[in-house]
Scaffold this active site. Structure first.
Site, short mmCIF file in Angstrom:
data_model
loop_
_atom_site.label_atom_id
_atom_site.label_comp_id
_atom_site.label_asym_id
_atom_site.label_seq_id
_atom_site.Cartn_x
_atom_site.Cartn_y
_atom_site.Cartn_z
N ASN A 164 27.60 -55.01 -24.62
CA ASN A 164 26.23 -55.30 -24.21
C ASN A 164 25.62 -54.25 -23.27
O ASN A 164 24.42 -54.05 -23.27
CB ASN A 164 26.10 -56.72 -23.62
CG ASN A 164 26.96 -56.95 -22.41
OD1 ASN A 164 27.87 -56.17 -22.11
ND2 ASN A 164 26.68 -58.02 -21.70
N LYS A 187 38.75 -47.96 -23.73
CA LYS A 187 38.54 -48.53 -25.06
C LYS A 187 37.20 -49.24 -25.09
O LYS A 187 37.05 -50.35 -24.57
CB LYS A 187 39.67 -49.51 -25.41
CG LYS A 187 39.72 -49.77 -26.90
CD LYS A 187 40.07 -51.18 -27.28
CE LYS A 187 39.01 -52.17 -27.04
NZ LYS A 187 37.75 -51.97 -27.79
N PRO A 188 36.19 -48.59 -25.68
CA PRO A 188 34.87 -49.24 -25.77
C PRO A 188 34.88 -50.33 -26.85
O PRO A 188 35.79 -50.38 -27.68
CB PRO A 188 33.94 -48.10 -26.16
CG PRO A 188 34.82 -47.11 -26.88
CD PRO A 188 36.21 -47.26 -26.31
N SER A 242 34.63 -61.14 -22.22
CA SER A 242 34.56 -62.60 -22.17
C SER A 242 35.72 -63.18 -21.35
O SER A 242 36.79 -62.58 -21.25
CB SER A 242 34.61 -63.15 -23.59
OG SER A 242 35.82 -62.77 -24.20
N GLU A 263 35.92 -58.53 -14.94
CA GLU A 263 34.49 -58.86 -14.90
C GLU A 263 34.22 -59.69 -16.14
O GLU A 263 34.13 -59.15 -17.25
CB GLU A 263 33.65 -57.57 -14.92
CG GLU A 263 33.83 -56.69 -13.70
CD GLU A 263 33.18 -57.27 -12.45
OE1 GLU A 263 32.43 -58.26 -12.55
OE2 GLU A 263 33.45 -56.74 -11.36
N LEU A 264 34.12 -61.00 -15.97
CA LEU A 264 34.12 -61.89 -17.13
C LEU A 264 32.77 -62.59 -17.34
O LEU A 264 31.76 -62.15 -16.82
CB LEU A 264 35.26 -62.90 -16.96
CG LEU A 264 36.63 -62.26 -16.66
CD1 LEU A 264 37.70 -63.31 -16.44
CD2 LEU A 264 37.04 -61.28 -17.76
N ARG A 291 16.52 -59.65 -19.81
CA ARG A 291 17.19 -58.35 -19.74
C ARG A 291 18.23 -58.31 -20.86
O ARG A 291 19.01 -59.25 -21.04
CB ARG A 291 17.88 -58.23 -18.38
CG ARG A 291 18.50 -56.88 -18.13
CD ARG A 291 18.94 -56.80 -16.68
NE ARG A 291 19.65 -55.56 -16.42
CZ ARG A 291 20.80 -55.49 -15.78
NH1 ARG A 291 21.39 -56.58 -15.33
NH2 ARG A 291 21.38 -54.33 -15.58
N CYS A 297 25.89 -60.81 -18.92
CA CYS A 297 26.74 -61.77 -18.18
C CYS A 297 25.95 -62.40 -17.06
O CYS A 297 26.22 -63.50 -16.62
CB CYS A 297 27.97 -61.06 -17.63
SG CYS A 297 27.53 -59.60 -16.67
N GLU A 471 33.06 -54.46 -8.59
CA GLU A 471 32.76 -53.09 -9.04
C GLU A 471 31.51 -52.61 -8.31
O GLU A 471 30.60 -53.38 -8.05
CB GLU A 471 32.54 -53.07 -10.55
CG GLU A 471 33.84 -53.34 -11.31
CD GLU A 471 33.73 -53.10 -12.80
OE1 GLU A 471 32.66 -53.36 -13.38
OE2 GLU A 471 34.72 -52.66 -13.40
#
Ligand code: NAD
Length: 490
Positions: A164, A187-188, A242, A263-264, A291, A297, A471
């Protein structure tokens, strides 16, 4: 038909600038298999990229591991200078990179440009943080000894990012990892690999040492990443995605007691009290909802509005949402771009239908236009009951679901009634109430009278099932540093 399926010459050129291979040890590698990257606005493939297998993943970790000692040995200033060059290069390339992002992910071009600026700012912020890694010197309480405290890079890090925010979520990890002196394997997400491939190419041009950042793209993330997570050379996993996948990864990391940052997912409440500035609340709600076409998230997932103003708020929000132009993100003024894929549209439709069945009313939207492309109309629902499925899951689409509350205590209780705890939004002009409610929110972040909280200089992250660690901000670099204490007998 919302979008023309042919690429313009400028769009084709932008896509053709992106390398398609794996980036390992400073070199581009081809793979036997490839997979297509699809424009969600049209359903048309843009190009194909390398499909890494587990052996490629291990080659990337070999490179990161081999480069780690040299990376740890660079001076903080050298690392900061590299990050500053990346910052400038990103800003200089905003138009090209923004277009690539819009084509692979669908977000409106203006939002893509803002994401490039946001990503660039992480490089500048951590360039500045690289030279401020601190330590300590203290006397033992009993005297006769000294404690020296220093911070060292945690070591080769695995960075996994979602689709996203294809550039910013990577920047938010790569910049602090390098600032701290860590190498990494990135790893994108398989839906949006192009932004990351373009970023690492730009970093290589800016002087990235070989092996410092390795990028692997794949259609089988579990097969690729599981051996890397089990490998004891990997010292850190930083994951954005997720909650369900985060839980699986946390279990895997337990095997080697690997450090993690998670970061979920979120389920953000947006509370509007009857003493709010209604214009500001509607604007904030629009931002917090729309947005990234609701695919954030941090997206407001549950609107709770005090009874006296609920109807007016809903009518005004619905009027604004109904007027938002929908279409391909490359077209001027578009706000409602496509969702990432057909599954996303089906999920949003299911959630809207479920809410309706339970008694909610649709003020605007509520439908998916026929293709091509995976669009969903901006939607406002009112009288949404607490048991509606969309109050308990991330909608990840342009749907504002409004419920009503009477008292402050009730608003707080309902806002906190979720296992998630990423962000909440509070709108009130009463200072005491504002602070009281912000402090009561069980979330890592709160927007008070504002609909966006993300800022590279602020600590981003959640509590409860929304994650571990922060972050950005002054603590972001600590996620990639180990604290070492040296006891000295005098
Ligand atoms: P996802 O969890 O499906 O995938 C995220 C990444 O994990 C992708 O790169 C994917 O390939 C990889 N992955 C999936 N299964 C894996 C496995 N078994 N092993 C290793 N890697 C695996 O999430 P998504 O759909 O890409 O992104 C949307 C989710 O991300 C939402 O829940 C959203 O809230 C969350 N998100 C959180 C933040 C935050 O900062 N808290 C930011 C952006 C997105």
């Amino acid at each position: 038909m919302l979008a023309d399926s042919t690429l313009s010459a400028a769009e084709r050129t932008a896509i053709d600038t992106v390398p398609r291979g794996l980036f390992i040890n400073g070199e581009w590698r081809e793979t036997a298999r490839t997979f297509p990257v699809v424009d969600p606005a049209t359903g048309v493939p843009l190009c194909s990229v390398a499909d890494a297998d587990p052996a490629d993943g291990l080659a990337a970790l070999d490179a990161a591991d081999a480069a780690q000692p040299a990376m740890a040995g660079t001076s903080p200033r050298e690392r900061g200078d590299l990050l500053m060059r990346v910052h400038r290069a990103l800003l200089a390339e905003t138009e090209r990179l923004g277009l690539i992002m819009t084509l692979e992910m669908g977000k409106p071009l203006e939002e893509a440009r803002r994401e490039i600026a946001y990503a660039a700012e992480f490089f500048r912020w951590f360039a500045e943080e690289a030279v401020r890694i601190d330590g300590g010197y203290m006397s033992a309480p009993t005297g006769g000894a000294r404690f020296l405290v220093t911070k060292q890079p945690v070591g080769p890090s695995l960075l996994i990012t979602p689709w996203n925010f294809p550039m910013a979520m990577g920047a938010r990890k790569i910049a602090p990892a390098l600032a701290a002196g860590c190498t990494c394997v990135v790893k994108p997400a398989e839906q949006t690999p192009l932004s990351m491939l373009a970023l690492v190419e730009l970093m290589a041009t800016a002087g990235l040492p070989a092996g410092a950042v390795n990028v692997v793209t794949t259609t089988d993330p579990a097969a690729l990443m599981t051996p890397l997570i089990r490998d004891e050379r990997s010292r850190k996993l930083s994951f954005t995605g997720s909650t369900a996948v985060g839980k699986v990864l946390l279990e895997q990391c337990a095997q080697t007691v690997m450090r993690t940052s998670m970061e979920l997912g979120g389920n953000a409440p947006l509370l509007v009290f009857d003493d709010a500035d209604l214009d500001e609340a509607v604007e904030g709600a629009l931002e917090a909802k729309m947005r990234n076409i609701g695919q954030a998230c941090t997206a407001a997932n549950r609107f709770l509005v005090q009874r006296g103003i609920a109807e007016e708020f809903a009518q005004r929000l619905a009027a604004r949402m109904a007027a938002l132009p929908m279409g391909r993100g490359t077209e001027p003024d578009v706000v409602v771009g496509p969702l990432i894929d057909a599954d996303a549209v089906a999920k949003v439709q299911h959630l809207v239908d479920d809410a309706r069945t339970r008694g909610a009313t649709v003020l605007t939207g509520g439908t998916a236009p026929t293709g091509p492309g995976t669009f969903y109309s901006a939607t406002v629902l009112v009288d949404v009951p607490d048991d509606a499925e969309l109050y308990h899951t991330e909608i990840f689409g342009p749907v504002a679901a409004i419920g009503v509350f009477d008292t402050e205590d009730e608003a707080i209780r309902r806002a906190n009634g979720t296992p998630y705890g990423l962000v909440s939004y509070v709108f009130t002009e009463n200072l005491r109430r504002g602070l009281r409610v912000c402090e009561a929110m069980e979330t890592g972040m709160v927007g008070l009278n504002q609909g966006v909280v993300s800022n590279p200089a602020a600590p981003f992250g959640g509590v409860k099932e929304s994650g571990l660690g922060r972050e950005g901000g002054s603590t972001g670099i600590d996620e990639f540093l180990e604290i070492k204490y040296i006891g000295v007998r005098l």
